[in-house]
Structure formats: C-alpha cells, structure tokens
Motif scaffolding. Sequence first.
Motif, PDB file in Angstrom:
ATOM      1  N   GLY A 203       0.781  -1.097  -0.029  1.00  0.00           N
ATOM      2  CA  GLY A 203      -0.034   0.060   0.078  1.00  0.00           C
ATOM      3  C   GLY A 203       0.686   1.398   0.083  1.00  0.00           C
ATOM      4  O   GLY A 203       0.265   2.358   0.189  1.00  0.00           O
ATOM      5  N   ILE A 204       2.137   1.074  -0.239  1.00  0.00           N
ATOM      6  CA  ILE A 204       3.112   2.298  -0.214  1.00  0.00           C
ATOM      7  C   ILE A 204       2.993   3.030  -1.683  1.00  0.00           C
ATOM      8  O   ILE A 204       3.286   2.286  -2.539  1.00  0.00           O
ATOM      9  CB  ILE A 204       4.376   1.898   0.228  1.00  0.00           C
ATOM     10  N   ILE A 205       2.829   4.095  -1.677  1.00  0.00           N
ATOM     11  CA  ILE A 205       2.757   5.036  -2.905  1.00  0.00           C
ATOM     12  C   ILE A 205       4.029   5.756  -2.992  1.00  0.00           C
ATOM     13  O   ILE A 205       4.227   6.519  -1.956  1.00  0.00           O
ATOM     14  CB  ILE A 205       1.577   5.898  -2.942  1.00  0.00           C
ATOM     15  N   GLY A 206       4.836   5.582  -4.140  1.00  0.00           N
ATOM     16  CA  GLY A 206       5.962   6.485  -4.305  1.00  0.00           C
ATOM     17  C   GLY A 206       6.301   6.204  -5.679  1.00  0.00           C
ATOM     18  O   GLY A 206       5.781   5.982  -6.603  1.00  0.00           O
ATOM     19  N   LYS A 207       7.575   7.233  -5.810  1.00  0.00           N
ATOM     20  CA  LYS A 207       8.067   7.294  -7.153  1.00  0.00           C
ATOM     21  C   LYS A 207       9.394   6.663  -7.230  1.00  0.00           C
ATOM     22  O   LYS A 207      10.310   6.750  -6.469  1.00  0.00           O
ATOM     23  CB  LYS A 207       8.496   8.923  -7.465  1.00  0.00           C
ATOM     24  N   VAL A 208       9.503   5.985  -8.261  1.00  0.00           N
ATOM     25  CA  VAL A 208      10.854   5.017  -8.549  1.00  0.00           C
ATOM     26  C   VAL A 208      12.081   5.948  -8.576  1.00  0.00           C
ATOM     27  O   VAL A 208      11.972   6.924  -9.627  1.00  0.00           O
ATOM     28  CB  VAL A 208      10.735   4.215  -9.757  1.00  0.00           C
ATOM     29  N   ALA A 209      12.928   5.701  -7.834  1.00  0.00           N
ATOM     30  CA  ALA A 209      14.250   6.438  -7.846  1.00  0.00           C
ATOM     31  C   ALA A 209      15.432   5.917  -8.769  1.00  0.00           C
ATOM     32  O   ALA A 209      16.217   6.434  -9.385  1.00  0.00           O
ATOM     33  CB  ALA A 209      14.748   6.949  -6.297  1.00  0.00           C
ATOM     34  N   SER A 210      15.298   4.554  -8.620  1.00  0.00           N
ATOM     35  CA  SER A 210      16.444   3.848  -9.143  1.00  0.00           C
ATOM     36  C   SER A 210      15.928   2.476  -9.585  1.00  0.00           C
ATOM     37  O   SER A 210      15.133   2.083  -8.693  1.00  0.00           O
ATOM     38  CB  SER A 210      17.787   3.848  -8.572  1.00  0.00           C
ATOM     39  N   VAL A 211      16.233   1.890 -10.726  1.00  0.00           N
ATOM     40  CA  VAL A 211      16.014   0.437 -11.017  1.00  0.00           C
ATOM     41  C   VAL A 211      17.141  -0.421 -11.025  1.00  0.00           C
ATOM     42  O   VAL A 211      18.108   0.032 -11.804  1.00  0.00           O
ATOM     43  CB  VAL A 211      15.013   0.399 -12.207  1.00  0.00           C
ATOM     44  N   ARG A 212      17.097  -1.491 -10.353  1.00  0.00           N
ATOM     45  CA  ARG A 212      18.152  -2.673 -10.305  1.00  0.00           C
ATOM     46  C   ARG A 212      17.721  -3.706 -10.872  1.00  0.00           C
ATOM     47  O   ARG A 212      16.495  -3.921 -11.463  1.00  0.00           O
ATOM     48  CB  ARG A 212      18.893  -2.757  -9.092  1.00  0.00           C
ATOM     49  N   ASP A 213      18.433  -4.857 -10.992  1.00  0.00           N
ATOM     50  CA  ASP A 213      18.136  -5.959 -11.568  1.00  0.00           C
ATOM     51  C   ASP A 213      16.774  -6.778 -10.875  1.00  0.00           C
ATOM     52  O   ASP A 213      15.739  -6.736 -11.555  1.00  0.00           O
ATOM     53  CB  ASP A 213      19.285  -7.049 -11.259  1.00  0.00           C
TER      54      ASP A 213
ATOM     55  N   GLU B  58      15.538  -5.457  -7.917  1.00  0.00           N
ATOM     56  CA  GLU B  58      14.833  -4.528  -6.717  1.00  0.00           C
ATOM     57  C   GLU B  58      14.639  -3.049  -7.404  1.00  0.00           C
ATOM     58  O   GLU B  58      15.708  -2.666  -8.179  1.00  0.00           O
ATOM     59  CB  GLU B  58      15.770  -4.539  -5.610  1.00  0.00           C
ATOM     60  N   ILE B  59      14.083  -2.221  -6.762  1.00  0.00           N
ATOM     61  CA  ILE B  59      13.802  -0.750  -7.216  1.00  0.00           C
ATOM     62  C   ILE B  59      14.200   0.006  -5.920  1.00  0.00           C
ATOM     63  O   ILE B  59      13.467  -0.593  -4.926  1.00  0.00           O
ATOM     64  CB  ILE B  59      12.575  -0.555  -7.958  1.00  0.00           C
ATOM     65  N   GLU B  60      14.224   1.206  -6.017  1.00  0.00           N
ATOM     66  CA  GLU B  60      14.337   2.117  -4.969  1.00  0.00           C
ATOM     67  C   GLU B  60      13.347   3.227  -4.997  1.00  0.00           C
ATOM     68  O   GLU B  60      13.171   4.051  -6.130  1.00  0.00           O
ATOM     69  CB  GLU B  60      15.734   2.918  -4.982  1.00  0.00           C
ATOM     70  N   VAL B  61      12.345   3.172  -4.270  1.00  0.00           N
ATOM     71  CA  VAL B  61      11.242   4.107  -4.333  1.00  0.00           C
ATOM     72  C   VAL B  61      11.362   5.315  -3.326  1.00  0.00           C
ATOM     73  O   VAL B  61      11.327   5.034  -2.060  1.00  0.00           O
ATOM     74  CB  VAL B  61       9.897   3.196  -3.987  1.00  0.00           C
ATOM     75  N   GLU B  62      11.127   6.441  -3.912  1.00  0.00           N
ATOM     76  CA  GLU B  62      10.968   7.554  -2.807  1.00  0.00           C
ATOM     77  C   GLU B  62       9.601   8.048  -2.336  1.00  0.00           C
ATOM     78  O   GLU B  62       8.882   8.159  -3.177  1.00  0.00           O
ATOM     79  CB  GLU B  62      11.560   8.854  -3.674  1.00  0.00           C
ATOM     80  N   ILE B  63       9.486   7.538  -0.913  1.00  0.00           N
ATOM     81  CA  ILE B  63       8.031   7.798  -0.461  1.00  0.00           C
ATOM     82  C   ILE B  63       7.843   9.076   0.008  1.00  0.00           C
ATOM     83  O   ILE B  63       6.481   9.358   0.299  1.00  0.00           O
ATOM     84  CB  ILE B  63       7.528   6.545   0.546  1.00  0.00           C
ATOM     85  N   ALA B  64       8.903   9.861   0.386  1.00  0.00           N
ATOM     86  CA  ALA B  64       8.595  11.171   0.745  1.00  0.00           C
ATOM     87  C   ALA B  64      10.002  11.818   0.355  1.00  0.00           C
ATOM     88  O   ALA B  64      10.788  11.271  -0.035  1.00  0.00           O
ATOM     89  CB  ALA B  64       8.471  11.378   2.345  1.00  0.00           C
ATOM     90  N   SER B  65      10.003  13.178   0.621  1.00  0.00           N
ATOM     91  CA  SER B  65      11.168  13.863   0.221  1.00  0.00           C
ATOM     92  C   SER B  65      12.416  13.461   1.101  1.00  0.00           C
ATOM     93  O   SER B  65      12.567  13.470   2.252  1.00  0.00           O
ATOM     94  CB  SER B  65      10.882  15.453   0.495  1.00  0.00           C
ATOM     95  N   GLY B  66      13.446  12.815   0.242  1.00  0.00           N
ATOM     96  CA  GLY B  66      14.765  12.227   0.897  1.00  0.00           C
ATOM     97  C   GLY B  66      14.428  11.037   1.625  1.00  0.00           C
ATOM     98  O   GLY B  66      15.347  10.522   2.360  1.00  0.00           O
ATOM     99  N   VAL B  67      13.269  10.497   1.583  1.00  0.00           N
ATOM    100  CA  VAL B  67      13.310   8.998   2.086  1.00  0.00           C
ATOM    101  C   VAL B  67      12.819   8.189   1.098  1.00  0.00           C
ATOM    102  O   VAL B  67      12.084   8.037   0.336  1.00  0.00           O
ATOM    103  CB  VAL B  67      11.859   9.020   3.173  1.00  0.00           C
ATOM    104  N   ARG B  68      13.959   7.176   0.967  1.00  0.00           N
ATOM    105  CA  ARG B  68      14.104   6.001  -0.022  1.00  0.00           C
ATOM    106  C   ARG B  68      13.731   4.941   0.560  1.00  0.00           C
ATOM    107  O   ARG B  68      14.611   4.453   1.708  1.00  0.00           O
ATOM    108  CB  ARG B  68      15.246   6.174  -0.818  1.00  0.00           C
ATOM    109  N   VAL B  69      13.150   3.754  -0.219  1.00  0.00           N
ATOM    110  CA  VAL B  69      13.003   2.452   0.443  1.00  0.00           C
ATOM    111  C   VAL B  69      13.439   1.607  -0.726  1.00  0.00           C
ATOM    112  O   VAL B  69      12.936   1.715  -1.908  1.00  0.00           O
ATOM    113  CB  VAL B  69      11.700   2.229   0.896  1.00  0.00           C
ATOM    114  N   ARG B  70      13.902   0.674  -0.345  1.00  0.00           N
ATOM    115  CA  ARG B  70      14.424  -0.611  -1.570  1.00  0.00           C
ATOM    116  C   ARG B  70      13.377  -1.615  -1.537  1.00  0.00           C
ATOM    117  O   ARG B  70      13.099  -1.994  -0.342  1.00  0.00           O
ATOM    118  CB  ARG B  70      15.771  -0.986  -1.494  1.00  0.00           C
TER     119      ARG B  70
END
Length: 110
Positions: free
Chosen positions: A66-76, A78-90
Amino acid sequence: MFVTPAYAQAAGGAGAGAAFAQFIPLILIFAIMYFLMIRPQQKRAKQHREMVGALKKGDQVITQGGIIGKVASVRDDEIEVEIASGVRVRIVRSTVAQVLNPTTAVAANN
C-alpha cells in the motif's frame, strides 16, 4: 447353463467403451476449470511481469503493502522508491502492485 466363449468376449468389448465414457465428465471438468480459472490467472501473471519489466525511473507506483512512491532507481531484482522527500525504500520488483499513470491519478482525483 454355461456361457459360450463368443458371448463372453462380446460382453468384455463393451466394457472398454464404458470405461472411456466414465472419463468424459472428468475431461469436461478439467476443460471448464482451465478456461474459467487457469487461463485468466496466466494472463494476469503475464501482464504483471510485463508491467514490472517496464518500470523506469520516475514512474509512480503502488506496492502490495500500500505504499505509494516514485521510482528513484531500478536495479536487477529491486527498485528504490522515494516515498517522501529524501526518504527512499528498497523493494523487490515483484511487490509492485500497480503503476500509476497521469491519467489514472487525474481520474482518481475527480
């Protein structure tokens, strides 16, 4: 009083056709299950694989948690999603439930 061999052989031949007739309902049930359950599930899985494979930086996604975010980077895997300003989750790629398009976001706001 005794059954003749010719009569006994003729009776045994009809049993093979009857045995096949008993399998016809099972075959029909499998065919119905395939078209109503298995095939649609395979189509959904294929669409999900294509969606996850097409992820790119900048896409807005919803995860299965249920987490909404913007994709910051894409790897093989996994992806890194920015859920808030400066907060990134893999997260693992396969946990993306939906990619939000600009048309989807506008329709949700109306």
